[in-house]
Design a protein around this motif. Structure first.
Motif, PDB file in Angstrom:
ATOM      1  N   PRO A 137      39.021  46.126  36.815  1.00  0.00           N
ATOM      2  CA  PRO A 137      38.165  45.487  35.801  1.00  0.00           C
ATOM      3  C   PRO A 137      36.921  44.817  36.380  1.00  0.00           C
ATOM      4  CG  PRO A 137      40.123  44.169  36.214  1.00  0.00           C
ATOM      5  CD  PRO A 137      40.306  45.435  36.988  1.00  0.00           C
ATOM      6  N   ASN A 138      35.779  45.446  36.184  1.00  0.00           N
ATOM      7  CA  ASN A 138      34.526  44.865  36.669  1.00  0.00           C
ATOM      8  C   ASN A 138      34.240  43.519  36.013  1.00  0.00           C
ATOM      9  OD1 ASN A 138      33.716  47.011  38.432  1.00  0.00           O
ATOM     10  ND2 ASN A 138      33.245  48.228  36.628  1.00  0.00           N
ATOM     11  N   VAL A 139      34.724  43.335  34.793  1.00  0.00           N
ATOM     12  CA  VAL A 139      34.467  42.083  34.092  1.00  0.00           C
ATOM     13  C   VAL A 139      35.086  40.905  34.839  1.00  0.00           C
ATOM     14  CG1 VAL A 139      36.493  42.257  32.582  1.00  0.00           C
ATOM     15  CG2 VAL A 139      34.501  40.962  31.833  1.00  0.00           C
ATOM     16  N   VAL A 140      36.209  41.127  35.507  1.00  0.00           N
ATOM     17  CA  VAL A 140      36.814  40.040  36.286  1.00  0.00           C
ATOM     18  C   VAL A 140      35.957  39.725  37.504  1.00  0.00           C
ATOM     19  CG1 VAL A 140      38.850  39.287  37.581  1.00  0.00           C
ATOM     20  CG2 VAL A 140      39.134  40.597  35.474  1.00  0.00           C
ATOM     21  N   LEU A 141      35.385  40.757  38.127  1.00  0.00           N
ATOM     22  CA  LEU A 141      34.477  40.517  39.243  1.00  0.00           C
ATOM     23  C   LEU A 141      33.294  39.670  38.799  1.00  0.00           C
ATOM     24  CD1 LEU A 141      34.144  43.917  41.157  1.00  0.00           C
ATOM     25  CD2 LEU A 141      35.474  41.908  41.791  1.00  0.00           C
ATOM     26  N   GLU A 142      32.735  39.990  37.643  1.00  0.00           N
ATOM     27  CA  GLU A 142      31.587  39.243  37.137  1.00  0.00           C
ATOM     28  C   GLU A 142      31.969  37.793  36.841  1.00  0.00           C
ATOM     29  OE1 GLU A 142      29.688  43.257  35.041  1.00  0.00           O
ATOM     30  OE2 GLU A 142      30.528  41.644  33.804  1.00  0.00           O
ATOM     31  N   ALA A 143      33.132  37.606  36.216  1.00  0.00           N
ATOM     32  CA  ALA A 143      33.591  36.246  35.927  1.00  0.00           C
ATOM     33  C   ALA A 143      33.826  35.470  37.219  1.00  0.00           C
ATOM     34  CB  ALA A 143      34.875  36.294  35.093  1.00  0.00           C
ATOM     35  N   THR A 156      48.429  47.803  35.711  1.00  0.00           N
ATOM     36  CA  THR A 156      47.766  48.499  36.808  1.00  0.00           C
ATOM     37  C   THR A 156      46.263  48.233  36.771  1.00  0.00           C
ATOM     38  OG1 THR A 156      49.415  50.260  36.758  1.00  0.00           O
ATOM     39  CG2 THR A 156      47.324  50.767  37.824  1.00  0.00           C
ATOM     40  N   GLY A 157      45.696  47.915  37.916  1.00  0.00           N
ATOM     41  CA  GLY A 157      44.264  47.616  37.991  1.00  0.00           C
ATOM     42  C   GLY A 157      43.986  46.141  37.815  1.00  0.00           C
ATOM     43  N   ALA A 158      44.427  45.582  36.699  1.00  0.00           N
ATOM     44  CA  ALA A 158      44.196  44.160  36.441  1.00  0.00           C
ATOM     45  C   ALA A 158      44.888  43.296  37.488  1.00  0.00           C
ATOM     46  CB  ALA A 158      44.683  43.796  35.041  1.00  0.00           C
ATOM     47  N   ILE A 159      46.083  43.713  37.896  1.00  0.00           N
ATOM     48  CA  ILE A 159      46.869  42.907  38.829  1.00  0.00           C
ATOM     49  C   ILE A 159      46.160  42.726  40.173  1.00  0.00           C
ATOM     50  CG2 ILE A 159      48.164  44.862  39.788  1.00  0.00           C
ATOM     51  CD1 ILE A 159      50.644  43.057  39.809  1.00  0.00           C
ATOM     52  N   ASP A 160      45.284  43.674  40.517  1.00  0.00           N
ATOM     53  CA  ASP A 160      44.577  43.607  41.799  1.00  0.00           C
ATOM     54  C   ASP A 160      43.298  42.787  41.736  1.00  0.00           C
ATOM     55  OD1 ASP A 160      46.420  45.384  43.121  1.00  0.00           O
ATOM     56  OD2 ASP A 160      45.471  47.033  42.034  1.00  0.00           O
ATOM     57  N   SER A 161      42.923  42.327  40.559  1.00  0.00           N
ATOM     58  CA  SER A 161      41.634  41.652  40.395  1.00  0.00           C
ATOM     59  C   SER A 161      41.719  40.130  40.526  1.00  0.00           C
ATOM     60  CB  SER A 161      41.021  42.006  39.036  1.00  0.00           C
ATOM     61  OG  SER A 161      41.812  41.498  37.974  1.00  0.00           O
ATOM     62  N   VAL A 162      42.941  39.599  40.628  1.00  0.00           N
ATOM     63  CA  VAL A 162      43.151  38.154  40.716  1.00  0.00           C
ATOM     64  C   VAL A 162      44.158  37.857  41.823  1.00  0.00           C
ATOM     65  CG1 VAL A 162      44.213  36.173  39.531  1.00  0.00           C
ATOM     66  CG2 VAL A 162      42.574  37.626  38.320  1.00  0.00           C
TER      67      VAL A 162
END
Length: 241
Positions: A137-143, A156-162
């Motif tokens: 999720p690019n939105v998490v990177l931006e936040a 899947t995917g989201a779990i790696d962003s935090v």
């Protein structure tokens, strides 16, 4: 690598950027900013009350049902907050969710697609992505680049962003109670929320600069596969045989 464990692809065929984002995020463009009080006033947002924000398509896959459930639980727990949802509302079920959001017993503001999401991130105290599925999720990177802690799911995917307990929290997908508890923890401890936001931005700066991600992509063209190495070895043996 999980793909290898599940035999989805042989190890010599797997390639991964370091880290897993496809393009990273420009941390100078997305950076912490003061709350735009004029914008808050235009949206009817009370700057004295915490704001939860969710950015993305208004659709089931983004976990809107779970978020609505969490808002009801927060209200039952006497946690007063506001919800700001930003993103396209042209999905087949977007109209259904707009109607459902009207029933939330806390102040809710929904904004369609915007050209610049940064002023809206600037209104948020906590970013929430209760998604059921993601790529990365690019939105998490931006936040994160804007210094916001994020609550997301183990999808899947989201779990790696935090980084759970360091840049925000990870909860089970479709778990409204878990989502509400994680949000409440950040709202009740503003110092912790601030620290998580600082650490989130530090992580972006350290590991998600576009230049470093692009370098790993370009390096793929220079990395011989096992098959390539075997062919080179066979050619060499034939030449010197």
């Amino acid at each position: 690598i999980r793909c290898e464990e599940l035999r989805l692809a042989p190890q010599n065929k797997l390639r991964q950027t370091r880290p897993g984002s496809d393009h990273g995020v420009d941390s100078s463009h997305f950076s912490p900013r003061p709350r735009d009080l004029t914008l808050a006033g235009e949206l009817g947002i009370d700057s004295s009350i915490p704001v939860l924000g969710s950015v993305g398509r208004l659709t089931r896959d983004k976990g809107i049902d779970c978020l609505i459930g969490a808002m009801a639980l927060l209200h039952a727990d006497d946690i007063t907050c506001q919800l700001l949802i930003v993103g396209p509302q042209n999905e087949p079920n977007s109209a259904i969710y707009l109607k459902k959001l009207q029933s939330v017993r806390q102040h809710v503001v929904t904004i369609g697609m915007v050209d610049d999401v940064r002023p809206y991130f600037g209104l948020m105290d906590v970013h929430v992505l209760p998604s059921l599925r993601e790529g990365f999720p690019n939105v998490v990177l931006e936040a994160r680049a804007m210094g916001l802690p994020t609550v997301t799911t183990d999808a899947t995917g989201a779990i790696d962003s935090v980084k759970d307990g360091k840049t925000g929290f990870i909860v089970k997908a479709q778990d409204s109670r878990g989502l509400a508890d994680a949000i409440e923890a950040l709202l009740r401890n503003s110092d912790m929320a601030t620290q998580y936001g600082v650490q989130a931005r530090e992580w972006v700066i350290a590991d998600f600069q576009p230049e470093s991600v692009v370098r790993t992509l370009l390096a793929f063209d220079k990395m011989p596969t096992t098959d390539d190495s075997l062919a080179l070895e066979q050619r060499s043996n034939h030449t010197h045989g």
